[in-house]
Design a protein around this motif. Structure first.
Motif, PDB file in Angstrom:
ATOM      1  N   TYR A  46       0.664  -1.190   0.190  1.00  0.00           N
ATOM      2  CA  TYR A  46       0.066   0.057   0.366  1.00  0.00           C
ATOM      3  C   TYR A  46       0.741   1.319  -0.350  1.00  0.00           C
ATOM      4  O   TYR A  46       0.856   2.211  -0.685  1.00  0.00           O
ATOM      5  CB  TYR A  46      -0.814   0.087   1.266  1.00  0.00           C
ATOM      6  CG  TYR A  46      -2.121   1.274   1.148  1.00  0.00           C
ATOM      7  CD1 TYR A  46      -2.640   0.586   0.438  1.00  0.00           C
ATOM      8  CD2 TYR A  46      -1.795   2.377   1.893  1.00  0.00           C
ATOM      9  CE1 TYR A  46      -4.476   1.985   0.022  1.00  0.00           C
ATOM     10  CE2 TYR A  46      -2.935   3.276   1.160  1.00  0.00           C
ATOM     11  CZ  TYR A  46      -3.643   3.208   0.557  1.00  0.00           C
ATOM     12  OH  TYR A  46      -4.790   3.804   0.977  1.00  0.00           O
ATOM     13  N   ALA A  47       1.699   1.473   0.571  1.00  0.00           N
ATOM     14  CA  ALA A  47       2.458   2.856   1.008  1.00  0.00           C
ATOM     15  C   ALA A  47       3.595   2.714  -1.011  1.00  0.00           C
ATOM     16  O   ALA A  47       3.754   3.593  -0.763  1.00  0.00           O
ATOM     17  CB  ALA A  47       3.566   2.256   1.962  1.00  0.00           C
ATOM     18  N   GLU A  48       4.341   1.418  -1.198  1.00  0.00           N
ATOM     19  CA  GLU A  48       4.251   1.315  -2.257  1.00  0.00           C
ATOM     20  C   GLU A  48       3.308   2.552  -3.547  1.00  0.00           C
ATOM     21  O   GLU A  48       3.903   3.097  -3.891  1.00  0.00           O
ATOM     22  CB  GLU A  48       5.240   0.527  -3.101  1.00  0.00           C
ATOM     23  CG  GLU A  48       5.861   0.120  -4.714  1.00  0.00           C
ATOM     24  CD  GLU A  48       6.263  -0.629  -4.763  1.00  0.00           C
ATOM     25  OE1 GLU A  48       7.202  -0.880  -5.897  1.00  0.00           O
ATOM     26  OE2 GLU A  48       5.639  -2.464  -4.071  1.00  0.00           O
ATOM     27  N   LEU A  49       2.320   2.035  -3.497  1.00  0.00           N
ATOM     28  CA  LEU A  49       1.500   2.391  -4.243  1.00  0.00           C
ATOM     29  C   LEU A  49       0.933   3.783  -3.841  1.00  0.00           C
ATOM     30  O   LEU A  49       0.481   4.855  -5.036  1.00  0.00           O
ATOM     31  CB  LEU A  49      -0.204   1.359  -4.141  1.00  0.00           C
ATOM     32  CG  LEU A  49      -1.407   1.558  -5.020  1.00  0.00           C
ATOM     33  CD1 LEU A  49      -0.815   1.948  -6.743  1.00  0.00           C
ATOM     34  CD2 LEU A  49      -2.723   1.203  -4.565  1.00  0.00           C
ATOM     35  N   ALA A  68       0.845  10.075  -5.695  1.00  0.00           N
ATOM     36  CA  ALA A  68       1.312  10.786  -5.462  1.00  0.00           C
ATOM     37  C   ALA A  68       2.156  11.622  -7.011  1.00  0.00           C
ATOM     38  O   ALA A  68       1.631  12.960  -7.341  1.00  0.00           O
ATOM     39  CB  ALA A  68       2.622  11.311  -4.508  1.00  0.00           C
ATOM     40  N   ARG A  69       2.432  10.336  -8.014  1.00  0.00           N
ATOM     41  CA  ARG A  69       2.703  11.787  -8.967  1.00  0.00           C
ATOM     42  C   ARG A  69       2.045  10.881 -10.004  1.00  0.00           C
ATOM     43  O   ARG A  69       2.044  11.455 -11.265  1.00  0.00           O
ATOM     44  CB  ARG A  69       4.391  10.988  -9.783  1.00  0.00           C
ATOM     45  CG  ARG A  69       5.173  10.893  -8.121  1.00  0.00           C
ATOM     46  CD  ARG A  69       6.912  11.119  -8.778  1.00  0.00           C
ATOM     47  NE  ARG A  69       7.177  10.688  -7.418  1.00  0.00           N
ATOM     48  CZ  ARG A  69       8.105  10.373  -6.620  1.00  0.00           C
ATOM     49  NH1 ARG A  69       6.813   8.947  -6.368  1.00  0.00           N
ATOM     50  NH2 ARG A  69       8.927  10.747  -5.796  1.00  0.00           N
ATOM     51  N   GLN A  70       0.743  10.138  -9.965  1.00  0.00           N
ATOM     52  CA  GLN A  70      -0.003   9.680 -10.984  1.00  0.00           C
ATOM     53  C   GLN A  70      -1.540  10.339 -10.432  1.00  0.00           C
ATOM     54  O   GLN A  70      -2.080   9.246 -10.163  1.00  0.00           O
ATOM     55  CB  GLN A  70      -0.176   7.933 -11.396  1.00  0.00           C
ATOM     56  CG  GLN A  70       1.735   8.605 -11.639  1.00  0.00           C
ATOM     57  CD  GLN A  70       1.780   6.511 -12.018  1.00  0.00           C
ATOM     58  OE1 GLN A  70       0.931   6.267 -12.327  1.00  0.00           O
ATOM     59  NE2 GLN A  70       2.936   6.186 -11.527  1.00  0.00           N
ATOM     60  N   PRO A  71      -2.536  11.051 -11.156  1.00  0.00           N
ATOM     61  CA  PRO A  71      -3.461  11.492 -10.620  1.00  0.00           C
ATOM     62  C   PRO A  71      -4.758  10.423 -11.228  1.00  0.00           C
ATOM     63  O   PRO A  71      -5.330   9.844 -10.238  1.00  0.00           O
ATOM     64  CB  PRO A  71      -3.716  12.882 -11.790  1.00  0.00           C
ATOM     65  CG  PRO A  71      -2.379  13.274 -11.867  1.00  0.00           C
ATOM     66  CD  PRO A  71      -1.615  12.424 -12.249  1.00  0.00           C
TER      67      PRO A  71
END
Length: 205
Positions: free
Chosen positions: A113-116, A121-124
């Motif tokens: 989940y943290a990786e996602l 954060a960079r992909q709307p």
């Protein structure tokens, strides 16, 4: 001599089986290697299919990753709900929730989940998918609290936000070697003991 007839699966059943195998294979690779290092070709090969089978079930690797994470989160929430419902009274249900929370840092799902979150954060577009997944998780645990306390308190959401963020953050600290398991569990116990009474206050006779 008895004749064994092979039952033909419907197209929908075949598609469901293919999807299940792809998610299972993807999960193993994501957990071992992470999102960025895993390719769709590797997922297809591990599941015993061609890359085309992946694209017939998922739009892209992002869609596959979100689907796998959603499945894992739903399974863990179901386990938490079952653990709570199995207890006979309020105090026992709270102890069951506390136990699950303080050991949540060691779950692979936390790291995934943290990786996602970092990718979102960079992909709307991914951020929107993650928001849907998060809101479903909030609703699921609101129902678990209702099972414990009989209702969903108005302050449930900010408390859940704080506890979920703490769980993910401490899970990352533990995985990164900043702290050990004992320190992680002690910190999560403090958080639970401080915040849980806000959504499930101790009942008085």
């Amino acid at each position: 001599m008895a004749v064994i007839r092979r039952v033909r699966r419907t197209r929908a059943e075949q598609r469901e089986e293919t999807r299940r195998r792809l998610l299972e294979a993807a999960g193993g690779l994501f957990l071992r290697r992470g999102y960025e290092a895993t390719s769709l070709e590797e997922v297809a090969e591990a599941a015993g299919f061609t890359r085309g089978a992946v694209y017939s079930n998922f739009r892209d690797k992002e869609d596959l990753f979100v689907a796998f994470l959603a499945q894992r989160m739903a399974e863990e929430a179901a386990e938490a709900s079952a653990a709570v419902r199995a207890e006979p009274d309020f105090a026992a249900r709270m102890r069951a929730l506390r136990e699950r929370f303080i050991h949540s840092h060691c779950k692979d799902t936390t790291l995934l989940y943290a990786e996602l979150q970092l990718a979102a954060a960079r992909q709307p577009a991914l951020r929107r998918k993650l928001r849907v997944l998060y809101e479903k998780h909030v609703e699921t645990f609101a129902q678990i609290i209702a099972d414990v306390h009989g209702e969903i308190p108005p302050q449930f959401r900010p408390v859940f936000v704080a506890m979920f963020a703490t769980m993910v953050g401490i899970g990352l600290q533990d995985a990164g070697g900043h702290i050990d398991d004992a320190a992680a569990e002690a910190a999560l116990a403090i958080v639970f003991d401080a915040l849980a009474p806000l959504v499930a206050p101790v009942r008085t006779a």
